[in-house]
Design a protein around this motif. Structure first.
Motif, short mmCIF file in Angstrom:
data_model
loop_
_atom_site.label_atom_id
_atom_site.label_comp_id
_atom_site.label_asym_id
_atom_site.label_seq_id
_atom_site.Cartn_x
_atom_site.Cartn_y
_atom_site.Cartn_z
N ALA A 46 0.83 -1.20 0.00
CA ALA A 46 0.00 0.00 0.00
C ALA A 46 0.87 1.26 0.00
O ALA A 46 0.60 2.20 -0.74
CB ALA A 46 -0.94 -0.01 1.20
N ASN A 51 -2.02 2.48 -2.39
CA ASN A 51 -3.30 1.82 -2.15
C ASN A 51 -3.94 2.33 -0.86
O ASN A 51 -3.26 2.70 0.09
CB ASN A 51 -3.12 0.30 -2.01
N TRP A 52 -5.26 2.34 -0.84
CA TRP A 52 -6.01 2.67 0.36
C TRP A 52 -6.12 1.40 1.19
O TRP A 52 -6.34 0.32 0.67
CB TRP A 52 -7.41 3.14 -0.01
N PHE A 53 -5.96 1.53 2.51
CA PHE A 53 -6.11 0.37 3.37
C PHE A 53 -6.91 0.74 4.60
O PHE A 53 -7.04 1.92 4.95
CB PHE A 53 -4.75 -0.24 3.77
N LEU A 54 -7.47 -0.28 5.23
CA LEU A 54 -8.14 -0.10 6.51
C LEU A 54 -8.06 -1.39 7.29
O LEU A 54 -7.86 -2.46 6.73
CB LEU A 54 -9.60 0.35 6.33
N LEU A 63 -6.98 -3.94 1.59
CA LEU A 63 -6.61 -2.95 0.58
C LEU A 63 -7.89 -2.68 -0.19
O LEU A 63 -8.27 -3.45 -1.08
CB LEU A 63 -5.50 -3.47 -0.34
N THR A 64 -8.56 -1.63 0.19
CA THR A 64 -9.93 -1.40 -0.29
C THR A 64 -10.00 -1.17 -1.79
O THR A 64 -10.94 -1.63 -2.44
CB THR A 64 -10.57 -0.22 0.46
N ASP A 65 -9.03 -0.45 -2.36
CA ASP A 65 -9.10 -0.17 -3.80
C ASP A 65 -8.78 -1.39 -4.65
O ASP A 65 -9.14 -1.45 -5.81
CB ASP A 65 -8.22 1.02 -4.19
#
Length: 91
Positions: A46, A51-54, A63-65
Protein backbone atom coordinates in the motif's frame (compact mmCIF):
# COMPACT_ATOMS: atom_id res chain seq x y z
CA UNK A 1 -12.80 -21.64 -1.94
CA UNK A 2 -16.21 -20.24 -1.10
CA UNK A 3 -18.16 -17.84 -3.26
CA UNK A 4 -20.73 -15.42 -1.89
CA UNK A 5 -23.42 -13.79 -4.00
CA UNK A 6 -25.61 -10.72 -3.60
CA UNK A 7 -28.71 -10.41 -5.76
CA UNK A 8 -27.42 -13.16 -8.04
CA UNK A 9 -24.01 -11.52 -8.63
CA UNK A 10 -20.65 -12.56 -7.24
CA UNK A 11 -19.86 -10.42 -4.19
CA UNK A 12 -16.88 -12.19 -2.63
CA UNK A 13 -14.55 -15.15 -3.09
CA UNK A 14 -12.96 -16.49 0.11
CA UNK A 15 -9.88 -18.69 -0.19
CA UNK A 16 -8.66 -21.27 2.30
CA UNK A 17 -5.19 -20.93 3.88
CA UNK A 18 -4.39 -24.61 3.31
CA UNK A 19 -6.10 -25.66 0.09
CA UNK A 20 -6.04 -22.26 -1.63
CA UNK A 21 -6.08 -21.85 -4.51
CA UNK A 22 -2.65 -20.22 -4.53
CA UNK A 23 -2.81 -16.55 -5.52
CA UNK A 24 -0.05 -13.96 -5.50
CA UNK A 25 0.25 -10.19 -5.31
CA UNK A 26 3.61 -8.91 -6.59
CA UNK A 27 5.08 -12.38 -6.01
CA UNK A 28 3.80 -12.74 -2.42
CA UNK A 29 1.52 -15.74 -1.74
CA UNK A 30 -1.70 -14.31 -0.30
CA UNK A 31 -3.07 -17.70 0.81
CA UNK A 32 -1.21 -19.78 3.40
CA UNK A 33 1.50 -17.33 4.47
CA UNK A 34 2.28 -16.38 8.07
CA UNK A 35 -0.45 -13.89 9.02
CA UNK A 36 1.88 -11.21 10.42
CA UNK A 37 4.05 -11.37 7.32
CA UNK A 38 0.96 -11.09 5.13
CA UNK A 39 -0.24 -7.98 6.94
CA UNK A 40 3.21 -6.38 6.70
CA UNK A 41 3.43 -7.20 2.99
CA UNK A 42 0.06 -5.54 2.32
CA UNK A 43 1.04 -2.45 4.33
CA UNK A 44 4.33 -2.19 2.42
CA UNK A 45 2.52 -2.72 -0.87
CA UNK A 46 0.00 0.00 0.00
CA UNK A 47 2.80 2.43 0.89
CA UNK A 48 4.68 1.71 -2.32
CA UNK A 49 1.68 1.82 -4.65
CA UNK A 50 -0.63 4.37 -3.05
CA UNK A 51 -3.30 1.82 -2.15
CA UNK A 52 -6.01 2.67 0.36
CA UNK A 53 -6.11 0.37 3.37
CA UNK A 54 -8.14 -0.10 6.51
CA UNK A 55 -8.28 -2.40 9.49
CA UNK A 56 -11.63 -4.03 10.22
CA UNK A 57 -13.06 -4.31 13.74
CA UNK A 58 -11.59 -7.83 14.04
CA UNK A 59 -8.08 -6.63 13.05
CA UNK A 60 -8.15 -7.90 9.47
CA UNK A 61 -6.39 -5.71 6.91
CA UNK A 62 -8.00 -4.64 3.66
CA UNK A 63 -6.61 -2.95 0.58
CA UNK A 64 -9.93 -1.40 -0.29
CA UNK A 65 -9.10 -0.17 -3.80
CA UNK A 66 -7.86 -3.64 -4.79
CA UNK A 67 -10.76 -5.47 -3.11
CA UNK A 68 -8.46 -7.64 -0.97
CA UNK A 69 -9.35 -8.47 2.64
CA UNK A 70 -6.71 -10.50 4.48
CA UNK A 71 -8.20 -12.69 7.21
CA UNK A 72 -6.46 -15.17 9.47
CA UNK A 73 -7.06 -18.91 9.69
CA UNK A 74 -5.73 -21.11 12.47
CA UNK A 75 -3.87 -24.16 11.15
CA UNK A 76 -2.48 -26.24 14.01
CA UNK A 77 -0.55 -23.76 16.15
CA UNK A 78 -0.05 -21.26 13.32
CA UNK A 79 -2.15 -18.37 12.07
CA UNK A 80 -2.05 -18.26 8.27
CA UNK A 81 -3.41 -15.84 5.69
CA UNK A 82 -6.83 -16.42 4.19
CA UNK A 83 -7.61 -13.80 1.56
CA UNK A 84 -11.04 -12.69 0.48
CA UNK A 85 -11.58 -10.91 -2.82
CA UNK A 86 -14.48 -8.51 -2.66
CA UNK A 87 -16.28 -7.06 -5.68
CA UNK A 88 -17.10 -3.38 -5.33
CA UNK A 89 -20.85 -2.68 -5.18
CA UNK A 90 -22.32 -1.93 -8.57
CA UNK A 91 -19.56 -3.71 -10.51
Amino acid sequence: MKAFYDAGKLACAALDAVVGPRVFLAGFPLAGSHYGQGQQFLLDHAAGHGNWFLFTSDGSLSLTDLGILLRSQRVGEAWLTRPLFVVAPGK
